[in-house]
Design a protein around this motif. Structure first.
Motif, mmCIF file in Angstrom:
data_model
loop_
_atom_site.group_PDB
_atom_site.id
_atom_site.type_symbol
_atom_site.label_atom_id
_atom_site.label_comp_id
_atom_site.label_asym_id
_atom_site.label_seq_id
_atom_site.Cartn_x
_atom_site.Cartn_y
_atom_site.Cartn_z
ATOM 1 N N VAL A 67 -9.979 -1.222 -32.913
ATOM 2 C CA VAL A 67 -10.710 -0.082 -33.480
ATOM 3 C C VAL A 67 -9.717 0.827 -34.192
ATOM 4 C CG1 VAL A 67 -12.553 -0.119 -31.743
ATOM 5 C CG2 VAL A 67 -10.469 1.226 -31.329
ATOM 6 N N PRO A 68 -10.217 1.724 -35.050
ATOM 7 C CA PRO A 68 -9.313 2.737 -35.623
ATOM 8 C C PRO A 68 -8.617 3.520 -34.515
ATOM 9 C CG PRO A 68 -11.410 2.733 -36.777
ATOM 10 C CD PRO A 68 -11.578 1.827 -35.589
ATOM 11 N N LYS A 69 -7.417 3.967 -34.799
ATOM 12 C CA LYS A 69 -6.606 4.628 -33.773
ATOM 13 C C LYS A 69 -7.318 5.806 -33.139
ATOM 14 C CE LYS A 69 -1.966 6.557 -33.112
ATOM 15 N NZ LYS A 69 -0.683 6.878 -33.797
ATOM 16 N N ILE B 24 2.017 -10.786 -35.952
ATOM 17 C CA ILE B 24 0.628 -10.794 -36.396
ATOM 18 C C ILE B 24 0.044 -9.399 -36.253
ATOM 19 C CG2 ILE B 24 0.248 -13.228 -35.841
ATOM 20 C CD1 ILE B 24 -1.187 -12.302 -33.279
ATOM 21 N N GLY B 25 -0.964 -9.122 -37.058
ATOM 22 C CA GLY B 25 -1.655 -7.846 -36.978
ATOM 23 C C GLY B 25 -2.743 -7.871 -35.929
ATOM 24 N N SER B 26 -3.398 -6.745 -35.762
ATOM 25 C CA SER B 26 -4.394 -6.616 -34.706
ATOM 26 C C SER B 26 -5.611 -7.504 -34.940
ATOM 27 C CB SER B 26 -4.825 -5.157 -34.572
ATOM 28 O OG SER B 26 -5.320 -4.667 -35.804
ATOM 29 N N ALA B 27 -6.004 -7.706 -36.200
ATOM 30 C CA ALA B 27 -7.167 -8.547 -36.485
ATOM 31 C C ALA B 27 -6.899 -9.990 -36.064
ATOM 32 C CB ALA B 27 -7.530 -8.474 -37.968
ATOM 33 N N ASP B 28 -5.705 -10.501 -36.375
ATOM 34 C CA ASP B 28 -5.350 -11.859 -35.950
ATOM 35 C C ASP B 28 -5.229 -11.932 -34.433
ATOM 36 O OD1 ASP B 28 -5.368 -13.188 -38.370
ATOM 37 O OD2 ASP B 28 -3.255 -12.786 -38.791
ATOM 38 N N ALA B 29 -4.712 -10.879 -33.822
ATOM 39 C CA ALA B 29 -4.586 -10.861 -32.360
ATOM 40 C C ALA B 29 -5.955 -10.981 -31.701
ATOM 41 C CB ALA B 29 -3.884 -9.592 -31.894
ATOM 42 N N PHE C 220 -7.674 -6.743 -19.562
ATOM 43 C CA PHE C 220 -8.299 -6.370 -20.827
ATOM 44 C C PHE C 220 -7.224 -5.802 -21.741
ATOM 45 C CE2 PHE C 220 -11.406 -5.712 -17.437
ATOM 46 C CZ PHE C 220 -12.510 -6.424 -17.892
ATOM 47 N N ALA C 221 -7.429 -5.936 -23.049
ATOM 48 C CA ALA C 221 -6.495 -5.350 -24.001
ATOM 49 C C ALA C 221 -7.271 -4.830 -25.198
ATOM 50 C CB ALA C 221 -5.454 -6.373 -24.449
ATOM 51 N N TYR C 222 -7.025 -3.562 -25.545
ATOM 52 C CA TYR C 222 -7.670 -2.935 -26.684
ATOM 53 C C TYR C 222 -6.582 -2.378 -27.589
ATOM 54 C CZ TYR C 222 -11.702 -3.388 -23.683
ATOM 55 O OH TYR C 222 -12.682 -3.913 -22.867
ATOM 56 N N ALA C 223 -6.739 -2.595 -28.896
ATOM 57 C CA ALA C 223 -5.674 -2.256 -29.828
ATOM 58 C C ALA C 223 -6.178 -1.384 -30.961
ATOM 59 C CB ALA C 223 -5.057 -3.526 -30.406
ATOM 60 N N ALA C 224 -5.300 -0.509 -31.432
ATOM 61 C CA ALA C 224 -5.555 0.234 -32.655
ATOM 62 C C ALA C 224 -5.311 -0.685 -33.845
ATOM 63 C CB ALA C 224 -4.642 1.448 -32.730
ATOM 64 N N ARG D 60 -3.456 -0.646 -23.432
ATOM 65 C CA ARG D 60 -3.798 0.211 -24.576
ATOM 66 C C ARG D 60 -2.668 0.084 -25.591
ATOM 67 N NH1 ARG D 60 -1.921 4.916 -26.465
ATOM 68 N NH2 ARG D 60 -3.327 6.373 -27.548
ATOM 69 N N VAL D 61 -2.949 -0.543 -26.729
ATOM 70 C CA VAL D 61 -1.875 -0.911 -27.650
ATOM 71 C C VAL D 61 -1.965 -0.129 -28.946
ATOM 72 C CG1 VAL D 61 -0.641 -2.802 -28.760
ATOM 73 C CG2 VAL D 61 -1.983 -3.241 -26.682
ATOM 74 N N VAL D 62 -0.920 0.646 -29.200
ATOM 75 C CA VAL D 62 -0.727 1.324 -30.479
ATOM 76 C C VAL D 62 0.631 0.892 -31.007
ATOM 77 C CG1 VAL D 62 -0.406 3.548 -31.612
ATOM 78 C CG2 VAL D 62 -2.159 3.304 -29.855
#
Length: 258
Positions: A184-186, A169-174, A123-127, A105-107
């Protein structure tokens, strides 16, 4: 020097491991790596835990390795550095061997060793505010221990991009590069992860354990060797009680709809 603690929270079938040292942006020292290994192994043996989540305290996943510790080891000598490399080797080799799914869970920032930890998770999910990078080269290091995980998740071009340039890099590139599953939004992140936890927790634990084992074994080989492994692993699934129950459940549900 403040030390990083690991906080473990249990909610239903989920155990969340929180890397906690906000004063140092949740830095991961060698002792932290060893604690993570011990904690994850303990949770994997706990029959009440079906899914493990790893995150950082506050608005930062982790800044990566503890630079104060790294500076103190510059003159430590090869034999000491070989010995202190053991917890890192164990940590980045451990998650694929665990019987339970592990979710990152990445913030905020997930840098250096923490970026590798994200890559190592199942699995990895990011804000949307999450950032990733492997900036070691900028201070004279190279991301050795995390490189296998980056290669597995991102492929050679993207892994070399991060490792050799040291850029963030930002989350979109990741997500585009395969480092994270979704962004997703935080304020929606915890619900997304909870949905995945609930879905995974409903599955037969023995089937998940065998599935993870099969996936990592097959994915680490070529196509021909992978098919041989698949043939050898097939009986463990086909002769399982989980399969029998699953088929009976399927037919019972189908009969109820008829």
């Amino acid at each position: 020097m403040t030390s990083t603690q690991l906080l473990v929270e249990h909610e239903g079938a989920c155990a969340t491991v929180i890397i906690s040292n906000p004063a140092k942006r949740n830095a991961i020292a060698t002792a932290t790596a060893a604690d993570l290994v011990e904690t994850l192994q303990g949770l994997d043996k706990n029959p009440d835990v079906r899914v493990i989540v790893i995150t950082g305290e506050g608005d930062c996943f982790s800044s990566g390795g503890d630079l104060d510790e790294f500076l103190s080891t510059v003159s430590a000598g090869a034999s000491v550095l070989w010995d202190t490399g053991e917890p890192w080797q164990k940590l980045f080799g451990l998650i694929p061997t665990l019987s339970k799914p592990v979710i990152a869970r990445v913030v905020g920032p997930a840098m250096a060793g923490a970026c590798g930890l994200v890559a190592a998770c199942d699995f990895a999910y990011a804000a949307e505010d999450a950032t990733f990078g492997s900036p070691e080269i900028k201070i004279g290091l190279f991301p050795l221990f995390i490189l296998p995980a980056l290669l597995n998740r991102m492929g050679q071009r993207h892994a070399l991009d991060l490792a050799l340039t040291g850029r963030s890099i930002g989350s979109a590139d990741a997500a585009r590069m395969g480092l994270v599953n979704a962004v997703v939004p935080k304020n929606e992140l915890d619900q997304l992860i909870n949905d995945q936890v609930q879905a995974l927790a409903k599955l037969e634990p023995a089937t998940v354990r065998r599935g993870k084992h099969a996936f990592h074994k097959i994915s680490s080989t070529g196509a021909e060797e992978g098919l041989e492994l698949a043939r050898g692993l097939r009986p463990a699934f086909m002769c399982s009680e989980e399969l029998r129950r699953g088929i009976e459940k399927f037919f019972n549900k189908k009969g109820a709809k008829a």
